[in-house]
Design a protein around this motif. Structure first.
Motif, PDB file in Angstrom:
ATOM      1  N   THR A  66     -16.471   9.910 -13.594  1.00  0.00           N
ATOM      2  CA  THR A  66     -15.964  10.239 -14.736  1.00  0.00           C
ATOM      3  C   THR A  66     -15.553  11.694 -15.158  1.00  0.00           C
ATOM      4  OG1 THR A  66     -18.008  11.172 -15.613  1.00  0.00           O
ATOM      5  CG2 THR A  66     -17.624   8.748 -16.135  1.00  0.00           C
ATOM      6  N   GLY A  67     -15.701  12.629 -14.213  1.00  0.00           N
ATOM      7  CA  GLY A  67     -15.111  13.681 -13.973  1.00  0.00           C
ATOM      8  C   GLY A  67     -13.837  13.762 -13.582  1.00  0.00           C
ATOM      9  N   ALA A  70     -11.503  12.330 -16.020  1.00  0.00           N
ATOM     10  CA  ALA A  70     -11.319  13.183 -17.025  1.00  0.00           C
ATOM     11  C   ALA A  70     -10.310  14.121 -16.935  1.00  0.00           C
ATOM     12  CB  ALA A  70     -12.549  13.712 -17.564  1.00  0.00           C
ATOM     13  N   THR A  73      -6.668  12.349 -16.244  1.00  0.00           N
ATOM     14  CA  THR A  73      -6.233  11.768 -17.286  1.00  0.00           C
ATOM     15  C   THR A  73      -5.665  12.830 -18.126  1.00  0.00           C
ATOM     16  OG1 THR A  73      -7.914   9.954 -17.394  1.00  0.00           O
ATOM     17  CG2 THR A  73      -6.567  10.558 -19.293  1.00  0.00           C
ATOM     18  N   VAL A  74      -6.171  14.109 -18.224  1.00  0.00           N
ATOM     19  CA  VAL A  74      -5.736  15.287 -19.054  1.00  0.00           C
ATOM     20  C   VAL A  74      -4.406  15.798 -18.273  1.00  0.00           C
ATOM     21  CG1 VAL A  74      -6.242  17.726 -19.432  1.00  0.00           C
ATOM     22  CG2 VAL A  74      -8.018  15.967 -20.031  1.00  0.00           C
ATOM     23  N   ILE A  93     -10.880  22.192 -18.436  1.00  0.00           N
ATOM     24  CA  ILE A  93     -10.783  21.451 -17.114  1.00  0.00           C
ATOM     25  C   ILE A  93     -11.141  22.099 -15.924  1.00  0.00           C
ATOM     26  CG2 ILE A  93      -8.774  20.228 -16.012  1.00  0.00           C
ATOM     27  CD1 ILE A  93      -9.710  18.736 -18.108  1.00  0.00           C
ATOM     28  N   LEU A  96     -14.914  21.828 -15.688  1.00  0.00           N
ATOM     29  CA  LEU A  96     -15.138  20.445 -15.259  1.00  0.00           C
ATOM     30  C   LEU A  96     -15.021  20.152 -13.788  1.00  0.00           C
ATOM     31  CD1 LEU A  96     -15.984  17.841 -16.207  1.00  0.00           C
ATOM     32  CD2 LEU A  96     -13.941  17.023 -16.646  1.00  0.00           C
TER      33      LEU A  96
END
Length: 109
Positions: A66-67, A70, A73-74, A93, A96
């Motif tokens: 998921t990281g 994420a 996707t950002v 970000i 993360l």
């Protein structure tokens, strides 16, 4: 090897999110093609995630998957969908990414 599969699964997660974004922006046949791309990327991502979790701890694998999704996707949103790239978005970000690297570093498999 399963870390590589997990990274590829995360990249396909970025792919299905990007396809959803493009499907939302288009109409007609083009929208159906983007939605088809979404389904294909989703299926590949899930299969690779399942394969990776056969030897990696599920909590670590899911968090990394998921990281990657994420962060990717950002970045796709910033570069392709003209979303804002302000300081705080980039700061979080970065934290993360540091967390993903940290999980990899402390996982023994």
């Amino acid at each position: 090897m399963n870390w590589i599969l997990l990274i590829i699964a995360g990249l396909f997660e970025v792919g299905f999110a990007a396809c959803l974004g493009k499907a939302k922006e288009t109409t007609g046949t083009a929208s159906y093609w983007w939605f088809s791309g979404f389904l294909i990327c989703l299926a590949i991502s899930m299969v690779l995630l399942v394969k990776a979790t056969q030897t990696l701890p599920i909590g670590t694998a899911y968090a990394v998957w998921t990281g990657i999704g994420a962060v990717g996707t950002v970045l796709v949103g910033i570069f392709f969908f003209k979303e804002p790239a302000d300081f705080w978005r980039l700061f979080f970000i970065t934290t993360l990414i540091a967390s993903i690297v940290g999980l990899k570093a402390v996982t023994t498999q």
